[in-house]
Design a protein around this motif. Sequence first.
Motif, PDB file in Angstrom:
ATOM      1  N   UNK A  35       0.845  -1.183   0.000  1.00 58.26           N
ATOM      2  CA  UNK A  35       0.000   0.000   0.000  1.00 58.26           C
ATOM      3  C   UNK A  35       0.892   1.248   0.000  1.00 58.26           C
ATOM      4  N   UNK A  42      -5.732   7.787   3.407  1.00 59.91           N
ATOM      5  CA  UNK A  42      -5.765   6.376   3.733  1.00 59.91           C
ATOM      6  C   UNK A  42      -4.826   5.587   2.840  1.00 59.91           C
ATOM      7  N   UNK A  43      -4.496   4.358   3.215  1.00 57.45           N
ATOM      8  CA  UNK A  43      -3.637   3.524   2.372  1.00 57.45           C
ATOM      9  C   UNK A  43      -4.299   3.218   1.033  1.00 57.45           C
TER      10      UNK A  43
ATOM     11  N   UNK B  33     -13.903  -4.183   7.818  1.00 63.44           N
ATOM     12  CA  UNK B  33     -12.969  -4.219   8.942  1.00 63.44           C
ATOM     13  C   UNK B  33     -12.629  -2.797   9.373  1.00 63.44           C
ATOM     14  N   UNK B  35      -9.537  -0.554  11.346  1.00 64.19           N
ATOM     15  CA  UNK B  35      -8.127  -0.569  11.728  1.00 64.19           C
ATOM     16  C   UNK B  35      -7.798   0.740  12.436  1.00 64.19           C
ATOM     17  N   UNK B  88      -9.527   3.711  10.435  1.00 62.82           N
ATOM     18  CA  UNK B  88      -9.891   3.474   9.038  1.00 62.82           C
ATOM     19  C   UNK B  88     -10.856   2.302   8.927  1.00 62.82           C
ATOM     20  N   UNK B  96      -8.588  -5.517  -0.391  1.00 64.16           N
ATOM     21  CA  UNK B  96      -8.924  -4.673   0.745  1.00 64.16           C
ATOM     22  C   UNK B  96      -8.637  -3.218   0.400  1.00 64.16           C
ATOM     23  N   UNK B  97      -9.699  -2.391   0.455  1.00 65.32           N
ATOM     24  CA  UNK B  97      -9.555  -0.980   0.138  1.00 65.32           C
ATOM     25  C   UNK B  97      -9.905  -0.155   1.370  1.00 65.32           C
ATOM     26  N   UNK B  98      -9.109   0.895   1.613  1.00 57.73           N
ATOM     27  CA  UNK B  98      -9.272   1.721   2.802  1.00 57.73           C
ATOM     28  C   UNK B  98      -9.829   3.096   2.452  1.00 57.73           C
ATOM     29  N   UNK B  99     -10.545   3.672   3.421  1.00 57.85           N
ATOM     30  CA  UNK B  99     -10.989   5.039   3.289  1.00 57.85           C
ATOM     31  C   UNK B  99      -9.924   6.001   3.763  1.00 57.85           C
ATOM     32  N   UNK B 100     -10.275   7.283   3.834  1.00 58.90           N
ATOM     33  CA  UNK B 100      -9.324   8.325   4.206  1.00 58.90           C
ATOM     34  C   UNK B 100      -9.124   8.422   5.710  1.00 58.90           C
TER      35      UNK B 100
END
Lengths: 116, 108
Positions: A35, A42-43, B33, B35, B88, B96-100
């Motif tokens: 990432x 975010x990542x 999920x 984190x 997050x 797996x994609x994350x938000x800001x």
Amino acid sequence: EAGVAQSPRYKIIEKRQSVAFWCNPISGHATLYWYQQILGQGPKLLIQFQNNGVVDDSQLPKDRFSAERLKGVDSTLKIQPAKLEDSAVYLCASSLVSGPRVGKLFFGSGTQLSVL
Amino acid sequence: SQQGEEDPQALSIQEGENATMNCSYKTSINNLQWYRQNSGRGLVHLILIRSNEREKHSGRLRVTLDTSKKSSSLLITASRAADTASYFCATEDNDMRFGAGTRLTVKP
């Protein structure tokens, strides 16, 4: 158990230079991720490996970024040549789960890259 | 694949208060999920909720999931200064994609 190991911890380079990051996932983890995390964001997923095969590299800037996973264990991410906008933290993560499910990710501490 | 979007972007509370963070997403997911990331460190997994679950608890954490509204919330009860971090949500759909993230500050 040992966690995800990444090195180096910090790297400062000038634009147009090359840089490489290394990741050693948790033993037995089939899936490995790289990432990119820009400050305040975010990542962003760059590439996902399952064993030594690439599952998703749709967001990897392939003109300058490359990655490989040796024998389905360690992985290296390379940038050549680097641009100013590549300044970010590069995070490696691994997951025990393989197949279509992802499961819980374990992250390394990351490599903070500064491109001057 | 798509990312979650957290709300608010930043939250500041006093120690002992509850903190609520929200996450919205756009398409169907396998699970969601949450984190936590302390400054300068990697992310740490907090809790996973499957698409067929509505609520899950872990210690002082409570997560809800509403798949009809494509949203989730993370509640931290009786917050402590040590809870100061970025939080997050991450949506799983083959990857797996994350938000800001939400930046939480808990003042002692």
